[in-house]
Scaffold this motif. Structure first.
Motif, PDB file in Angstrom:
ATOM      1  N   UNK A   1       0.884  -1.238  -0.128  1.00 48.63           N
ATOM      2  CA  UNK A   1      -0.133   0.062  -0.025  1.00 48.63           C
ATOM      3  C   UNK A   1       0.914   1.208   0.009  1.00 48.63           C
ATOM      4  N   UNK A   2       0.542   2.251  -0.913  1.00 43.74           N
ATOM      5  CA  UNK A   2       1.032   3.153  -0.992  1.00 43.74           C
ATOM      6  C   UNK A   2       0.964   4.148   0.357  1.00 43.74           C
ATOM      7  N   UNK A   3       2.068   5.160   0.588  1.00 43.73           N
ATOM      8  CA  UNK A   3       1.881   6.212   1.731  1.00 43.73           C
ATOM      9  C   UNK A   3       0.889   7.229   1.076  1.00 43.73           C
ATOM     10  N   UNK A   4      -0.614   7.394   1.716  1.00 42.90           N
ATOM     11  CA  UNK A   4      -1.315   8.288   1.198  1.00 42.90           C
ATOM     12  C   UNK A   4      -1.120   9.623   1.984  1.00 42.90           C
ATOM     13  N   UNK A   5      -0.358   9.745   3.245  1.00 44.59           N
ATOM     14  CA  UNK A   5      -0.123  10.804   3.632  1.00 44.59           C
ATOM     15  C   UNK A   5      -1.414  11.935   3.851  1.00 44.59           C
ATOM     16  N   UNK A  26      -7.641   7.496  16.884  1.00 48.33           N
ATOM     17  CA  UNK A  26      -9.117   7.926  16.626  1.00 48.33           C
ATOM     18  C   UNK A  26      -8.980   9.530  16.341  1.00 48.33           C
ATOM     19  N   UNK A  27      -8.132  10.044  16.709  1.00 44.46           N
ATOM     20  CA  UNK A  27      -7.509  11.588  16.437  1.00 44.46           C
ATOM     21  C   UNK A  27      -7.294  11.891  15.027  1.00 44.46           C
ATOM     22  N   UNK A  28      -6.406  10.734  14.421  1.00 40.48           N
ATOM     23  CA  UNK A  28      -5.865  10.604  13.198  1.00 40.48           C
ATOM     24  C   UNK A  28      -7.218  10.496  12.267  1.00 40.48           C
ATOM     25  N   UNK A  29      -8.096   9.521  12.502  1.00 44.53           N
ATOM     26  CA  UNK A  29      -9.363   9.856  11.723  1.00 44.53           C
ATOM     27  C   UNK A  29     -10.148  10.819  11.865  1.00 44.53           C
ATOM     28  N   UNK A  30     -10.355  11.561  12.984  1.00 45.13           N
ATOM     29  CA  UNK A  30     -11.107  12.789  13.002  1.00 45.13           C
ATOM     30  C   UNK A  30     -10.344  13.602  12.218  1.00 45.13           C
ATOM     31  N   UNK A  31      -8.837  13.989  12.205  1.00 42.05           N
ATOM     32  CA  UNK A  31      -8.347  14.939  11.465  1.00 42.05           C
ATOM     33  C   UNK A  31      -8.217  14.777   9.861  1.00 42.05           C
ATOM     34  N   UNK A  32      -8.526  13.425   9.614  1.00 41.02           N
ATOM     35  CA  UNK A  32      -8.325  13.161   8.149  1.00 41.02           C
ATOM     36  C   UNK A  32      -9.852  13.515   7.564  1.00 41.02           C
ATOM     37  N   UNK A  33     -10.737  13.661   8.484  1.00 41.30           N
ATOM     38  CA  UNK A  33     -12.131  13.900   7.849  1.00 41.30           C
ATOM     39  C   UNK A  33     -12.628  12.687   7.209  1.00 41.30           C
ATOM     40  N   UNK A  34     -11.983  11.436   7.201  1.00 35.43           N
ATOM     41  CA  UNK A  34     -12.563  10.286   6.336  1.00 35.43           C
ATOM     42  C   UNK A  34     -13.273   9.590   7.363  1.00 35.43           C
ATOM     43  N   UNK A  35     -14.101   8.653   7.041  1.00 36.59           N
ATOM     44  CA  UNK A  35     -14.880   7.753   7.657  1.00 36.59           C
ATOM     45  C   UNK A  35     -14.190   6.263   7.874  1.00 36.59           C
ATOM     46  N   UNK A  36     -14.208   5.867   9.134  1.00 38.02           N
ATOM     47  CA  UNK A  36     -13.519   4.599   9.168  1.00 38.02           C
ATOM     48  C   UNK A  36     -13.926   3.460   8.472  1.00 38.02           C
ATOM     49  N   UNK A  37     -14.983   3.445   7.621  1.00 35.09           N
ATOM     50  CA  UNK A  37     -15.211   2.405   6.678  1.00 35.09           C
ATOM     51  C   UNK A  37     -14.340   2.715   5.521  1.00 35.09           C
ATOM     52  N   UNK A  38     -14.119   3.769   5.278  1.00 35.63           N
ATOM     53  CA  UNK A  38     -13.314   4.296   3.944  1.00 35.63           C
ATOM     54  C   UNK A  38     -11.751   3.941   4.284  1.00 35.63           C
ATOM     55  N   UNK A  40     -10.839   1.527   6.454  1.00 28.02           N
ATOM     56  CA  UNK A  40     -10.657   0.179   6.731  1.00 28.02           C
ATOM     57  C   UNK A  40     -10.490  -0.369   5.366  1.00 28.02           C
ATOM     58  N   UNK A  41     -11.307   0.040   4.231  1.00 29.72           N
ATOM     59  CA  UNK A  41     -11.497  -0.618   3.105  1.00 29.72           C
ATOM     60  C   UNK A  41     -10.193  -0.394   2.370  1.00 29.72           C
ATOM     61  N   UNK A  42      -9.572   0.633   2.273  1.00 28.90           N
ATOM     62  CA  UNK A  42      -8.295   1.047   1.843  1.00 28.90           C
ATOM     63  C   UNK A  42      -7.203   0.126   2.476  1.00 28.90           C
TER      64      UNK A  42
END
Length: 92
Positions: A1-5, A26-38, A40-42
Protein backbone atom coordinates in the motif's frame (compact mmCIF):
# COMPACT_ATOMS: atom_id res chain seq x y z
CA UNK A 1 0.00 0.00 0.00
CA UNK A 2 1.34 3.41 -0.92
CA UNK A 3 1.80 6.11 1.66
CA UNK A 4 -1.31 8.21 1.24
CA UNK A 5 -0.17 10.90 3.67
CA UNK A 6 -3.73 11.96 4.46
CA UNK A 7 -2.66 14.30 7.26
CA UNK A 8 -0.99 17.68 6.91
CA UNK A 9 2.19 18.51 8.80
CA UNK A 10 0.16 20.58 11.27
CA UNK A 11 -2.28 17.71 11.82
CA UNK A 12 0.61 15.32 12.44
CA UNK A 13 1.96 17.65 15.13
CA UNK A 14 -1.49 17.78 16.71
CA UNK A 15 -1.63 13.98 16.61
CA UNK A 16 1.67 13.67 18.49
CA UNK A 17 0.13 15.63 21.36
CA UNK A 18 -2.48 12.91 21.97
CA UNK A 19 -1.54 10.97 25.12
CA UNK A 20 -2.19 7.31 24.22
CA UNK A 21 -2.22 5.05 21.17
CA UNK A 22 -5.95 4.37 20.76
CA UNK A 23 -6.80 8.05 21.08
CA UNK A 24 -4.05 8.89 18.59
CA UNK A 25 -5.65 6.67 15.99
CA UNK A 26 -9.10 8.08 16.70
CA UNK A 27 -7.65 11.59 16.45
CA UNK A 28 -5.98 10.72 13.13
CA UNK A 29 -9.32 9.53 11.76
CA UNK A 30 -11.00 12.71 12.99
CA UNK A 31 -8.28 14.96 11.53
CA UNK A 32 -8.39 13.17 8.18
CA UNK A 33 -12.09 13.87 7.75
CA UNK A 34 -12.56 10.33 6.43
CA UNK A 35 -14.90 7.64 7.66
CA UNK A 36 -13.60 4.52 9.36
CA UNK A 37 -15.27 2.48 6.62
CA UNK A 38 -13.22 4.24 3.92
CA UNK A 39 -9.97 3.79 5.79
CA UNK A 40 -10.64 0.12 6.62
CA UNK A 41 -11.41 -0.61 2.98
CA UNK A 42 -8.19 1.06 1.84
CA UNK A 43 -6.22 -0.88 4.46
CA UNK A 44 -7.98 -4.11 3.47
CA UNK A 45 -9.19 -4.88 6.99
CA UNK A 46 -12.75 -5.21 8.25
CA UNK A 47 -14.57 -2.13 9.43
CA UNK A 48 -15.23 -3.89 12.73
CA UNK A 49 -11.53 -4.63 13.25
CA UNK A 50 -10.56 -1.05 12.46
CA UNK A 51 -13.24 0.29 14.80
CA UNK A 52 -12.01 -2.01 17.57
CA UNK A 53 -8.42 -0.84 17.03
CA UNK A 54 -9.59 2.79 17.23
CA UNK A 55 -11.33 2.05 20.52
CA UNK A 56 -8.36 0.21 21.99
CA UNK A 57 -10.15 -3.12 22.20
CA UNK A 58 -7.13 -5.10 21.03
CA UNK A 59 -4.68 -6.22 23.69
CA UNK A 60 -2.08 -6.78 20.99
CA UNK A 61 -1.94 -5.61 17.41
CA UNK A 62 -0.22 -7.32 14.52
CA UNK A 63 2.87 -5.35 13.56
CA UNK A 64 1.92 -5.47 9.88
CA UNK A 65 -1.50 -3.95 10.63
CA UNK A 66 -0.02 -1.25 12.85
CA UNK A 67 2.56 -0.46 10.17
CA UNK A 68 -0.13 -0.21 7.48
CA UNK A 69 -2.20 2.17 9.61
CA UNK A 70 0.77 4.40 10.41
CA UNK A 71 1.84 4.45 6.76
CA UNK A 72 -1.68 5.31 5.66
CA UNK A 73 -1.64 8.40 7.86
CA UNK A 74 1.94 9.24 6.89
CA UNK A 75 3.42 9.03 10.38
CA UNK A 76 6.04 6.74 11.90
CA UNK A 77 4.63 3.68 13.64
CA UNK A 78 6.17 4.95 16.90
CA UNK A 79 4.01 8.08 16.66
CA UNK A 80 0.76 6.25 16.00
CA UNK A 81 1.43 3.41 18.45
CA UNK A 82 4.02 4.47 21.04
CA UNK A 83 5.39 1.25 22.52
CA UNK A 84 5.51 2.44 26.09
CA UNK A 85 1.90 3.65 25.95
CA UNK A 86 0.21 0.47 24.70
CA UNK A 87 -1.23 -2.16 27.01
CA UNK A 88 0.63 -5.13 25.62
CA UNK A 89 2.41 -3.66 22.61
CA UNK A 90 2.69 -4.91 19.09
CA UNK A 91 3.38 -8.43 17.94
CA UNK A 92 5.14 -9.51 14.76
Amino acid sequence: MANTNVLTTRQKQHLKAEPVAPSRLSKAVELSGLRQRQIAKTLDISETQFSDICRGRYRTLMLSTARSIATYFGVPIEVMFPEDKTKDGLRG
